[in-house]
Design a protein around this motif. Structure first.
Motif, PDB file in Angstrom:
ATOM      1  N   THR A 196       0.877  -1.212  -0.007  1.00 39.27           N
ATOM      2  CA  THR A 196       0.113  -0.139   0.048  1.00 39.27           C
ATOM      3  C   THR A 196       0.951   1.294  -0.108  1.00 39.27           C
ATOM      4  O   THR A 196       0.717   2.218  -0.824  1.00 39.27           O
ATOM      5  CB  THR A 196      -0.810  -0.006   1.338  1.00 39.27           C
ATOM      6  N   ARG A 214       2.746   2.031  -3.246  1.00 41.50           N
ATOM      7  CA  ARG A 214       1.625   2.597  -4.357  1.00 41.50           C
ATOM      8  C   ARG A 214       1.146   3.803  -4.029  1.00 41.50           C
ATOM      9  O   ARG A 214       0.435   4.806  -4.451  1.00 41.50           O
ATOM     10  CB  ARG A 214       0.439   1.617  -4.398  1.00 41.50           C
ATOM     11  N   ARG A 215       1.787   4.543  -3.062  1.00 36.06           N
ATOM     12  CA  ARG A 215       1.439   5.760  -2.547  1.00 36.06           C
ATOM     13  C   ARG A 215       2.859   6.723  -2.539  1.00 36.06           C
ATOM     14  O   ARG A 215       3.663   6.362  -2.108  1.00 36.06           O
ATOM     15  CB  ARG A 215       0.927   5.929  -1.210  1.00 36.06           C
ATOM     16  N   HIS A 242      -1.720   8.473  -5.305  1.00 36.07           N
ATOM     17  CA  HIS A 242      -1.266   7.058  -5.721  1.00 36.07           C
ATOM     18  C   HIS A 242       0.055   7.447  -6.783  1.00 36.07           C
ATOM     19  O   HIS A 242       0.220   8.649  -7.278  1.00 36.07           O
ATOM     20  CB  HIS A 242      -2.290   6.445  -6.586  1.00 36.07           C
ATOM     21  N   THR A 243       0.739   6.636  -6.833  1.00 31.27           N
ATOM     22  CA  THR A 243       2.145   6.543  -7.783  1.00 31.27           C
ATOM     23  C   THR A 243       1.545   5.784  -9.036  1.00 31.27           C
ATOM     24  O   THR A 243       0.490   5.337  -9.312  1.00 31.27           O
ATOM     25  CB  THR A 243       3.244   5.584  -7.219  1.00 31.27           C
ATOM     26  N   GLY A 276      -0.030   2.349  -8.730  1.00 25.80           N
ATOM     27  CA  GLY A 276      -1.459   2.221  -8.417  1.00 25.80           C
ATOM     28  C   GLY A 276      -2.460   3.033  -9.234  1.00 25.80           C
ATOM     29  O   GLY A 276      -3.625   2.587  -9.383  1.00 25.80           O
ATOM     30  N   PHE A 277      -2.048   4.154  -9.899  1.00 28.79           N
ATOM     31  CA  PHE A 277      -2.815   4.843 -10.624  1.00 28.79           C
ATOM     32  C   PHE A 277      -3.108   4.193 -11.993  1.00 28.79           C
ATOM     33  O   PHE A 277      -4.383   4.021 -12.316  1.00 28.79           O
ATOM     34  CB  PHE A 277      -1.937   6.212 -11.502  1.00 28.79           C
ATOM     35  N   ARG A 294      -6.117   1.607 -11.275  1.00 29.34           N
ATOM     36  CA  ARG A 294      -7.450   2.023 -10.898  1.00 29.34           C
ATOM     37  C   ARG A 294      -7.694   2.830 -12.253  1.00 29.34           C
ATOM     38  O   ARG A 294      -9.014   2.797 -12.650  1.00 29.34           O
ATOM     39  CB  ARG A 294      -7.161   3.014  -9.680  1.00 29.34           C
ATOM     40  N   ILE A 302      -9.507   9.392 -10.074  1.00 29.24           N
ATOM     41  CA  ILE A 302      -8.270   9.179  -9.395  1.00 29.24           C
ATOM     42  C   ILE A 302      -7.194   9.944  -9.932  1.00 29.24           C
ATOM     43  O   ILE A 302      -7.205  10.462 -10.998  1.00 29.24           O
ATOM     44  CB  ILE A 302      -7.839   7.587  -9.623  1.00 29.24           C
ATOM     45  N   ALA A 359      -3.128  10.837  -9.421  1.00 28.82           N
ATOM     46  CA  ALA A 359      -1.685  10.622  -9.014  1.00 28.82           C
ATOM     47  C   ALA A 359      -0.643  11.393  -9.222  1.00 28.82           C
ATOM     48  O   ALA A 359      -0.567  12.171 -10.175  1.00 28.82           O
ATOM     49  CB  ALA A 359      -1.325   9.124  -9.918  1.00 28.82           C
TER      50      ALA A 359
END
Length: 181
Positions: free
Chosen positions: A27, A30-31, A38-39, A42-43, A46, A99, A101
């Motif tokens: 988690t 990905r941040r 989000h990195t 993660g981006f 989503r 979202i 990022a």
């Protein structure tokens, strides 16, 4: 407590703790640590989901103009303040409709379920061009934007949308920094 039961429970507890630690690491990986956004990984996960589920989705790329000059003139702490303010402004604009990022450095991305005139692209541009306060000083900021509507693509994929948004962003940069609103 029965020693056999305890012997059986210990590995399960160990695996539970290990799983919890790995989940936390995944988690946080990905941040972005500075913005909490989000990195890229993660981006991508989503945003791909958004673009597959919403045929009228849009992808937006944002790149801060002359960001190196901010760091060189005001210092890296001021650069961090500009990055953080940009992240906050983008997140507030995106809201629950997508979202946002930080892809790296001074580049951000947003995937929206749809981009309509009511989304307020002009308001986003204005927000991104507002100065940022840092230690009693105002730092001028501006950003170049690139937008791609999935409906404009022959193959509406995230990869193609990002490429088209990137091209649009560089075209926006070519129209003159700080003068493109």
């Amino acid at each position: 407590m029965d020693t056999h039961l305890l012997a059986a429970a210990l590995p399960a507890l160990g695996w539970a703790a290990h799983t919890s630690l790995l989940t936390h690491r995944l988690t946080t990986a990905r941040r972005d640590p500075l913005t909490g956004l989000h990195t890229r990984d993660g981006f991508t996960t989503r945003a791909d989901r958004i673009t597959r589920r919403h045929p009228d989705a849009a992808v937006l790329l944002v790149d801060l103009d002359d960001f190196k000059a901010v760091n060189d003139t005001h210092g890296h702490a001021a650069g961090d303040a500009v990055i953080t303010a940009t992240a906050h402004r983008l997140t507030r604009w995106t809201g629950a409709h997508g979202i946002t990022a930080r892809l790296g450095g001074d580049e951000f991305a947003t995937a929206l379920t749809s981009l309509t005139p009511t989304t307020g692209l002009a308001a986003l541009r204005e927000a991104l061009h507002r100065p940022v306060a840092h230690h009693g000083r105002w730092i001028d900021t501006s950003a170049s934007l690139g937008i791609c509507h999935l409906t404009d693509l022959p193959a509406p994929t995230l990869t193609d949308a990002l490429a088209a948004a990137d091209a649009a962003m560089y075209a926006d940069k070519g129209h003159g920094r700080r003068n493109n609103h």
